[in-house]
Design an enzyme around this catalytic site. Structure first.
Site, mmCIF file in Angstrom:
data_model
loop_
_atom_site.group_PDB
_atom_site.id
_atom_site.type_symbol
_atom_site.label_atom_id
_atom_site.label_comp_id
_atom_site.label_asym_id
_atom_site.label_seq_id
_atom_site.Cartn_x
_atom_site.Cartn_y
_atom_site.Cartn_z
ATOM 1 N N ASP A 184 -54.983 18.433 34.919
ATOM 2 C CA ASP A 184 -53.962 19.722 34.845
ATOM 3 C C ASP A 184 -52.852 19.498 35.726
ATOM 4 O OD1 ASP A 184 -54.140 22.685 33.993
ATOM 5 O OD2 ASP A 184 -53.815 22.838 35.856
ATOM 6 N N GLU A 215 -50.400 22.971 29.961
ATOM 7 C CA GLU A 215 -50.239 21.569 30.913
ATOM 8 C C GLU A 215 -51.351 20.774 31.216
ATOM 9 O OE1 GLU A 215 -51.220 25.070 33.407
ATOM 10 O OE2 GLU A 215 -50.107 24.903 31.989
#
Length: 154
Positions: free
Chosen positions: A21, A63
């Protein structure tokens, strides 16, 4: 990712999953716009493919990325995860003349014969959460040494 895991991937015995992440990615979108954010994601995917040439890279969320790769042992997997983390920390992306830096938190899981894809991802996600909890820009994993024993009754 589902197709690769369920159909194409025959030997999962030495498979590891890295769940990444990008730390504070929302700030990039907020400060520079979604166009710049999209370009950063493209650069991130490219960097991941370079750093993990024998693995598979999937974008699984805004993301968040998942990486599958086989490694000889836990140490090799962790060394690669740390190499990826350090590469992000030391890379500046040039996006439309802007110097953009991102770091990443990484959760690492080793495949177990009892894992479904969902449980495998959940295992890595728990480690990713710990990496974020302990300050971000970290690699976190917890491997359990599990030895099957046979009960011998005399």
């Amino acid at each position: 990712m589902n197709h690769y895991f369920e159909v194409e991937l025959q030997d999962k015995s030495q498979l590891y999953l890295f769940l990444l992440d990008l730390d504070f990615f929302k700030q990039i979108n907020d400060e520079h716009g979604h166009g710049v954010g999209d370009q950063v994601l493209i650069e991130v995917a490219t960097l991941l493919r370079v750093e993990l040439p024998r693995g598979y890279v999937f974008r699984v969320g805004g993301e968040e990325f998942a990486l599958f790769s086989a490694f000889a042992n836990e140490e090799a997997a962790l060394n690669t995860a740390e190499q990826i983390r350090a590469r992000f920390e030391n890379t500046t992306f040039d996006i439309d003349g802007l110097a953009i830096n991102v770091t990443t938190s990484i959760g690492v899981a080793k495949f177990k014969s009892t894992n479904s894809l969902e449980s495998f991802v959940n295992q890595a996600d728990k480690q990713l959460y710990k990496a974020k909890q302990f300050g971000r820009n970290k690699v976190y994993c917890k491997f359990k040494q599990e030895h099957d024993r046979e009960a011998v009754v005399a």
